[in-house]
Enzyme design. Structure first.
Site, PDB file in Angstrom:
ATOM      1  N   GLY A   1      -0.484  -8.060  -4.557  1.00 15.11           N
ATOM      2  CA  GLY A   1      -1.858  -8.490  -4.339  1.00 15.11           C
ATOM      3  C   GLY A   1      -2.776  -7.913  -5.387  1.00 15.11           C
ATOM      4  O   GLY A   1      -3.984  -8.116  -5.393  1.00 15.11           O
TER       5      GLY A   1
ATOM      6  N   GLU B   1      -5.651   2.617  -6.514  1.00 16.20           N
ATOM      7  CA  GLU B   1      -5.979   3.662  -5.524  1.00 16.20           C
ATOM      8  C   GLU B   1      -7.455   4.062  -5.534  1.00 16.20           C
ATOM      9  O   GLU B   1      -7.982   4.468  -4.508  1.00 16.20           O
ATOM     10  CB  GLU B   1      -5.154   4.936  -5.748  1.00 16.20           C
ATOM     11  CG  GLU B   1      -3.895   4.823  -6.570  1.00 16.20           C
ATOM     12  CD  GLU B   1      -2.681   4.298  -5.848  1.00 16.20           C
ATOM     13  OE1 GLU B   1      -2.445   4.699  -4.710  1.00 16.20           O
ATOM     14  OE2 GLU B   1      -1.964   3.466  -6.439  1.00 16.20           O
TER      15      GLU B   1
ATOM     16  N   LEU C   1      -8.945  -5.287 -17.519  1.00 15.55           N
ATOM     17  CA  LEU C   1      -8.284  -6.493 -18.037  1.00 15.55           C
ATOM     18  C   LEU C   1      -8.864  -7.746 -17.403  1.00 15.55           C
ATOM     19  O   LEU C   1      -9.044  -8.761 -18.068  1.00 15.55           O
ATOM     20  CB  LEU C   1      -6.780  -6.436 -17.735  1.00 15.55           C
ATOM     21  CG  LEU C   1      -6.008  -5.292 -18.398  1.00 15.55           C
ATOM     22  CD1 LEU C   1      -4.586  -5.235 -17.852  1.00 15.55           C
ATOM     23  CD2 LEU C   1      -5.991  -5.476 -19.915  1.00 15.55           C
TER      24      LEU C   1
ATOM     25  N   ALA D   1      -0.567  -1.942 -14.284  1.00 13.80           N
ATOM     26  CA  ALA D   1      -1.308  -2.647 -15.332  1.00 13.80           C
ATOM     27  C   ALA D   1      -1.142  -1.925 -16.662  1.00 13.80           C
ATOM     28  O   ALA D   1      -0.871  -2.550 -17.694  1.00 13.80           O
ATOM     29  CB  ALA D   1      -2.783  -2.759 -14.957  1.00 13.80           C
TER      30      ALA D   1
ATOM     31  N   PHE E   1       0.821  -1.219   0.000  1.00 11.71           N
ATOM     32  CA  PHE E   1       0.000   0.000   0.000  1.00 11.71           C
ATOM     33  C   PHE E   1       0.850   1.263   0.000  1.00 11.71           C
ATOM     34  O   PHE E   1       0.438   2.295   0.503  1.00 11.71           O
ATOM     35  CB  PHE E   1      -0.984  -0.020   1.184  1.00 11.71           C
ATOM     36  CG  PHE E   1      -1.659  -1.348   1.348  1.00 11.71           C
ATOM     37  CD1 PHE E   1      -2.595  -1.770   0.419  1.00 11.71           C
ATOM     38  CD2 PHE E   1      -1.326  -2.198   2.391  1.00 11.71           C
ATOM     39  CE1 PHE E   1      -3.190  -3.017   0.532  1.00 11.71           C
ATOM     40  CE2 PHE E   1      -1.911  -3.447   2.505  1.00 11.71           C
ATOM     41  CZ  PHE E   1      -2.850  -3.855   1.579  1.00 11.71           C
TER      42      PHE E   1
END
Lengths: 168, 336, 751
Positions: free
Chosen positions: C473, C712, C637, C516, C247
């Site tokens: 994650g 986020e 995706l 991504a 995070f």
């Protein structure tokens, strides 16, 4: 009374069906024993203080925080960790359900969540979604997969109930 | 963590012998002591593993429940007789900690758990409970979780147990055994207020071991509740909790028991206030009045001032739940 | 060269690393072992400022199993120059150097490392070290430093400072008929990933190091290690295959990495160092902050003035910066805007990017203020947001590459049932509980970063795609596998993704929601290049059935290339590779943002968050019973893992709204609740029903694969939606987060 003169104390533990004869210092926790001496790193250390549930394993069938157990106090116990939950490569229904419902992200709390859920199913006190939430609250998930975890457990509970019904 | 010797007695007598060492600590479920050892708050010279002692039975004889000191919190809470006849006890236990902690934690250990005061847990700060005479850092510090009743200038810590709040209402007796033999301690006299000896949480004598907790039959049917208020909905210690039980006959209160958690160094009961309810109608005005009475001497420490109002309201609500026969459900978080 | 059927991208796909994670076989940084490995345990300072006057190591050294104790007096060799300690994402200032001197900069600062043969010996020896300090005055209380706040003299790379004022915000505020000005505070938060920071440094023959590190950037960590210890890049490899959450806390190298490597080099042994949970509260945090938002509107709800001022904490040694107030100038249309952002120095560790850094706190304040203004106007809060919809980014005067936010409002409101909402507070009940509904907009940058990847065809026609990305994650393993599979028409099992290794093609740190888009596009580019090479080889083969085909004439399926118009005419990949005498064929791909496009366009991810709360007014207990988050994030995706990212952001937003707060005793300069029992993050019981909606959003400019990123956006707006719902339920406005029982109890009732 067992008096232990030396600092290493002989104990026997059955871990995932395998019996171990060990000589262990009394200040070694079960979690550290599993992770550092038996190479079973599936049980996770998330706080080392019983405050997160990542270290949850089944001891004599009951879910327990292994970080707060001194290994010597569990002499003779049968322990199941996440590594012992799958049966000969066949995933435990909870493991499969966790994948199906994407009930994890980083995966670090996951072994504890699954062992805890296995304990929850065995206890038989959980019948509703609210009870799943409450009875899983000892397992924190910082990635916030809670709703998916509840889905995964509910799915297994329902299929077990259906199987039981069919059997009757 | 320090280095220590370890013994594992099989009998109560052997355990008591081992515990004669003033630097010995009895270890049962480990959920509190091992944590304290990791923080270096507890540094025992000898750990006496009492898990082999024959103190694991739950006996129901007649109207009385007798719980061995090593019965786990889970086994006690889910015991069919406890669920059926002492549901207040079950409810309070299930409001505390987590299922896996309750599987390990024991009855005796629950009574003996230490405060969650931040300063007690941090050996780099002054704390009279941890290091007598060093001072109390919580006074004037971060103290929103601290005591509003019965505190002293030496200590404002609170007792963290949920189960004990129910035991206070249930009028339990603590059975102990020590070098001088066996004795019974009424629950109200088991935990103590800090006074000028906050290092002592309870009235156990050196070398004494809890062997059982005995609980008489409850007299209040479904008129009970355990209401716990905290900073998240589960797996958190109480800011304020209330165990309440009422005996109601012909629309009036015959007897009342009220205990508070999270507000004092011990589960807080006020017998005088309880007695004031006798003969009264079970209605909000009465509940609010008794709540005010219980909190009459409450004193905030700054950050925890809100607890006085919160406790007042929680008592009134808990009594309303008890009067209605609608005990708080610990899973469904809706507060009726 | 197309594939016949793209089966994976865009479809809900279970994680390819799922089996490893549910069986406990996914290995995290502290779970690699090697013979003779040593354990390091960190000792932390117990004062907030001053210096160490003496350390007594005698008892600790006597502990059996202790190998060495490192302090500032015998620290191993490390770079002298300050700049050598700067990592890729360091803010301006002087990076923290463990054991550099006797000076204490913050409570919890590492002051010694005990190295021993067992974890227990290291842990227990650490408790025997006695340290005497000479304390200096300290301040950890932002309120006391507000009057010393300053505009950071040096800008942090990648963080835009507030835009210049536009229009005349003060005058417009004074002139407007309806206005509010409110102060907000969001208490410091701590990342607290479930995995504690750990590094296992494997010392190999000849001094080569393989380091298993908990990091969001293996190459950032590798660069740090080589720079600090003066090592060659060839001698240091950093691996982070699995990362137990981060995070943001894993963006910068944390000090356990330094310790593991330093001890390893000094002792020429393999060393593992793991932090404790308590120590994790001293490695950077979401900074404490005070914000004032002043908004004015005409009677139709059109914003006439926006002023947003923020003061946030930083350390004494670095100027940590994030974009807190900028959002207020671009989320809504307004001609008169004035935004300021200042820092104040405290005796704490440097704050550290935490999920949606800046936006999570700035948008929370703005969205609460906008809600307050909507009530002043008597306008539905959702309508208020629609009325002020921004058609372009008015901070930069750039067009949006896409902005399907209106559809988020519509779809989210429909799913939530917003039209059944009563406007006035305290109008909705469920039994004893007051019910409230709140809404907020969410926004986050959609970045494309420079990234590289490789794609390799094996002789059997299976594929490997590689880039030094990290999966904390987020689902990176899975989406890269999906992209590779669809590029070559392969099943997922035939594609192996390789990430989490500094030796792989260049990748930015995993953060900012850009992985991504960036690494995914790089993998796509590598696959495209690989297809070109493969096609060339195929056409050059003797008697090739594809000799006269163009690249566009052929298709891929079943590890075979063939003519679209005559599928029988084709070649197996293995045949092509065999004929070319290749055991494998590799091509590289890379992406970087288009600077020309960036002159005119800007990209954001948007969301609309709807929250329902039930509040027991007397007792101050809040339950978040429902959240709907509708997000516009470009192309999705993998809807399955994408949904999980939003769920996670929403849960952390619930934590921001109700639970999370590092509590400092300012007399001592110490965080008193540095543990999971007293620093509350949401538990299972706190999270009931969350619905995630991805609205359709086509965007051909944001990144080559049309992706915006999701890490986020889930948290942004959630805390505001919950706070706004609490107001709607109770008529009480709590502007100090988290909204705990005591604050609801003591907040003034609706007048």
């Amino acid at each position: 009374m067992d008096q232990f003169a030396s600092s290493r104390i002989p104990i026997s533990l059955t871990v995932n069906g395998q019996r171990h004869q060990l000589a262990i210092e009394p200040w070694v926790t079960l979690l550290d024993l599993l992770r550092e001496r038996l190479s079973l790193t599936g049980a996770k250390k998330g706080c080392d203080q019983g405050q997160c549930g990542a270290c949850t394993v089944l001891i004599d069938g009951q879910r327990i925080n292994s970080c707060l157990q001194l290994a010597v106090t569990r002499d003779g116990a049968e322990i199941t960790t996440i590594e012992g939950l799958a049966d000969d490569g066949q995933l435990h229904p909870l493991q499969a359900s966790f994948i199906k419902h994407d009930a994890f992200q980083c995966g670090y709390c996951t072994p504890g969540q699954i062992c805890s859920a296995a304990g929850l199913l065995a206890e038989g006190h959980t019948h509703s979604r609210a009870e799943i939430r409450e009875h899983m609250s000892g397992n924190l998930c910082r990635c916030g997969a809670y709703t998916n975890i509840a889905d995964a457990i509910e799915d297994v509970m329902q299929s077990r109930a259906a199987m039981k019904e069919a059997a009757e | 963590m320090n280095r220590y010797d370890y013994v594992r007695p099989d009998t109560v007598a052997d355990a008591i012998t081992a515990l004669a060492n003033p630097d010995a600590r009895a270890l049962a479920g480990g959920t509190n002591l091992v944590d304290l050892m990791k923080y270096d708050v507890a540094r025992p010279a000898l750990v006496v593993d009492i898990n082999r002692l024959p103190l694991k039975s739950i006996e129901v004889s007649g109207d009385k429940l007798r719980v061995g000191a090593l019965v786990s919190n889970s086994d006690l809470a889910w015991h069919p007789d406890v669920q059926a006849r002492w549901p207040l006890l079950a409810s309070a236990i299930l409001a505390g900690a987590s299922p896996q902690l309750r599987n390990a934690a024991t009855t005796g250990g629950n009574l003996l758990q230490r405060t969650r005061c931040y300063y007690f847990y941090d050996p780099s700060t002054a704390c009279n409970k941890r290091a007598p005479g060093s001072g109390c850092s919580a006074i004037g510090g971060v103290n929103r979780i601290h005591a509003i009743l019965g505190a002293s200038s030496a200590c404002i810590a609170v007792h963290p147990s949920d189960m004990c709040v129910a035991l206070a209402v249930l009028g339990a007796t603590v059975e102990v055994e020590g070098p001088q033999g066996q004795r019974e301690i009424p629950f109200a006299e088991f935990h103590r207020l800090p006074g000028d000896m906050p290092e002592r949480d309870n009235t156990l004598q050196q070398g004494e071991l809890i062997t059982a907790v005995a609980i008489p039959a409850p007299q209040f049917g479904s008129h009970f509740t355990y209401l716990k208020l905290r900073d998240r909905l589960s797996y958190a210690f109480a800011l304020v909790s209330v165990a309440a039980a009422l005996q109601i006959e012909n629309g009036t209160i015959k007897d009342a028991r009220i205990a508070l958690g999270g507000v004092a160094h011990k589960p807080w009961r006020d017998v005088e206030a309880e007695q004031s309810l006798r003969g009264q109608a079970p209605e909000p005005r009465v509940f609010e009045a008794v709540a005010q009475l219980i909190l009459r001497d409450a004193k905030g420490q700054g950050e925890n001032d809100f607890k006085i109002e919160l406790a007042t309201r929680a008592i009134a609500r808990a009594l309303a739940q008890a009067a209605a026969g609608m005990p708080q459900n610990q899973s469904d978080k809706v507060i009726q | 060269m197309s594939v016949i059927e793209q089966l994976h991208v865009g479809r809900p796909t279970s994680r390819v690393d799922g089996r490893l994670k549910v069986t406990g076989k996914a290995q995290y940084a502290a779970e690699y072992s090697t013979n003779g490995m040593l354990y390091g345990y960190i000792v932390s300072s117990t004062i907030a400022a001053g210096h160490i006057s003496s350390m007594d190591l005698t008892a600790a050294r006597r502990m059996p199993g202790v190998v060495e104790i490192f302090t500032h007096e015998n620290r191993g060799k490390a770079a002298w120059l300050d700049r050598k300690w700067r990592d890729d994402v360091a803010p301006p200032g002087h990076p923290f150097r463990p054991l550099h001197s006797d000076r204490i900069l913050f409570d919890g600062q590492p002051v010694a490392l005990v190295v021993a043969e067992t974890f227990e010996a290291a842990r227990d020896a650490a408790s025997l070290i006695a340290i005497a300090y000479e304390a200096d005055p300290h301040c950890t209380e932002l309120a006391r430093k507000r009057n010393e706040a300053y505009v950071p003299p040096e800008k942090r790379s990648g963080i835009p400072p507030p835009p210049d004022p536009r229009g005349a915000a003060e005058q417009a505020y004074a002139d407007a008929p309806v206005k509010i000005s409110r102060d907000y505070r969001i208490n410091p938060e701590h990342h607290n990933p479930m995995e504690m920071f750990g590094s296992t440094c494997v010392y190999e023959q000849g001094g080569k190091l393989t380091i298993y590190d908990k990091t969001q950037g293996s190459q950032n960590a590798q660069g740090y290690v080589t720079s600090v210890f003066g090592l060659s890049g060839d001698d240091v490899r950093v691996v982070n295959h699995y990362v137990g959450g981060a995070f943001g806390s894993g963006l910068r190298p944390q000090h356990q990495l330094f310790f593991a490597v330093m001890a390893s080099l000094e002792l020429e042994r393999s060393v593992r160092v793991t932090m404790t949970r308590k120590q994790m509260f001293h490695i950077g945090y979401r900074p404490d902050n005070y914000q004032t938002v002043s908004l004015a509107a005409d009677r139709d709800g059109r914003l006439q003035s926006i002023m947003h001022d923020a003061v946030a904490a930083t350390s004494h040694y670095e100027d940590y910066q994030e974009a807190v107030v900028n959002w207020s100038g671009l989320m809504y249309h307004c001609d008169n805007v004035k935004l300021t952002y200042q820092l104040a120095k405290l005796n704490t560790a440097t704050p550290c990017d935490m999920r949606a850094p800046g936006a999570a706190i700035g948008v929370t304040a703005m969205e609460c203020a906008l809600d307050e203004l909507a009530y002043e106007l008597g306008i539905d809060p959702l309508e208020m947001r629609r009325i002020n919809f921004a058609q372009k980014d008015e901070n930069t005067n750039k067009e949006f590459t896409s902005k399907a936010l209106m559809e988020c409002y519509r779809a989210g409101a429909a799913a939530f049932g917003w039209e059944r909402r009563a406007q006035q507070p305290r109008a909705m009940r469920d039994g004893r509980q007051l019910v409230g509904w709140g809404v907020s907009t969410g926004i986050w940058d959609a970045f494309l970063q420079k990234a590289q990847a490789s794609a390799t065809l094996k002789q059997d026609g299976t594929l490997e795609v590689a880039t030094a990305a990290s999966d904390i994650g987020t689902g990176t393993w899975t989406i890269l596998t999906q992209i590779g599979a669809d590029a070559f028409g392969l099943p997922l099992e035939d594609v192996q993704a390789r990430i989490g290794d500094s030796s792989l093609p260049m990748s930015p740190v995993e953060g900012g929601s850009w992985t991504a888009a960036s690494n995914g596009s790089a993998v796509q580019a590598a696959c495209d290049a690989l297809k070109q090479s493969l096609f060339k080889l195929a056409t050059k083969m003797a008697n090739s059935p594809l000799a006269d085909a163009s690249f566009d004439d052929v298709a891929l399926e079943g590890r075979r290339i063939f003519r679209k118009d005559d599928p029988a005419r084709g070649l197996a990949i293995s045949e092509i590779m065999h004929a070319a005498g290749l055991s494998e064929l590799t091509e590289q791909g890379k992406v970087s943002p288009s600077l020309i496009q960036m002159m005119n366009y800007i990209s954001y991810t948007h969301s609309a968050v709807f929250a329902e709360v039930q509040v027991d007014e007397d007792l101050g207990v809040v339950r978040v019973t429902r959240v709907v988050c509708a997000a516009a994030a470009g192309r999705i995706l993998n809807p399955k893992t994408a949904r999980s990212q939003i769920l996670g952001g929403v849960v952390m937003g619930i934590g921001m709204a109700l639970h999370e707060e590092g509590m400092t005793d300012h007399r001592l300069g110490k965080i008193m609740n540095a543990n999971f029992a007293e620093y509350h993050i949401p538990a299972h019981a706190d999270v009931e029903d969350i619905e995630v909606i991805f609205v359709d959003e086509q965007d051909d400019k944001v990144s080559p694969i049309g992706v915006k990123g999701l890490g986020e956006i889930g948290i942004v707006g959630t805390a505001a939606a919950v706070a706004n719902a609490i107001f709607h339920a109770t008529g009480k406005r709590v502007r100090d987060f988290p909204i705990t029982i005591d604050k609801i109890l003591t907040a003034p009732p609706l007048s």
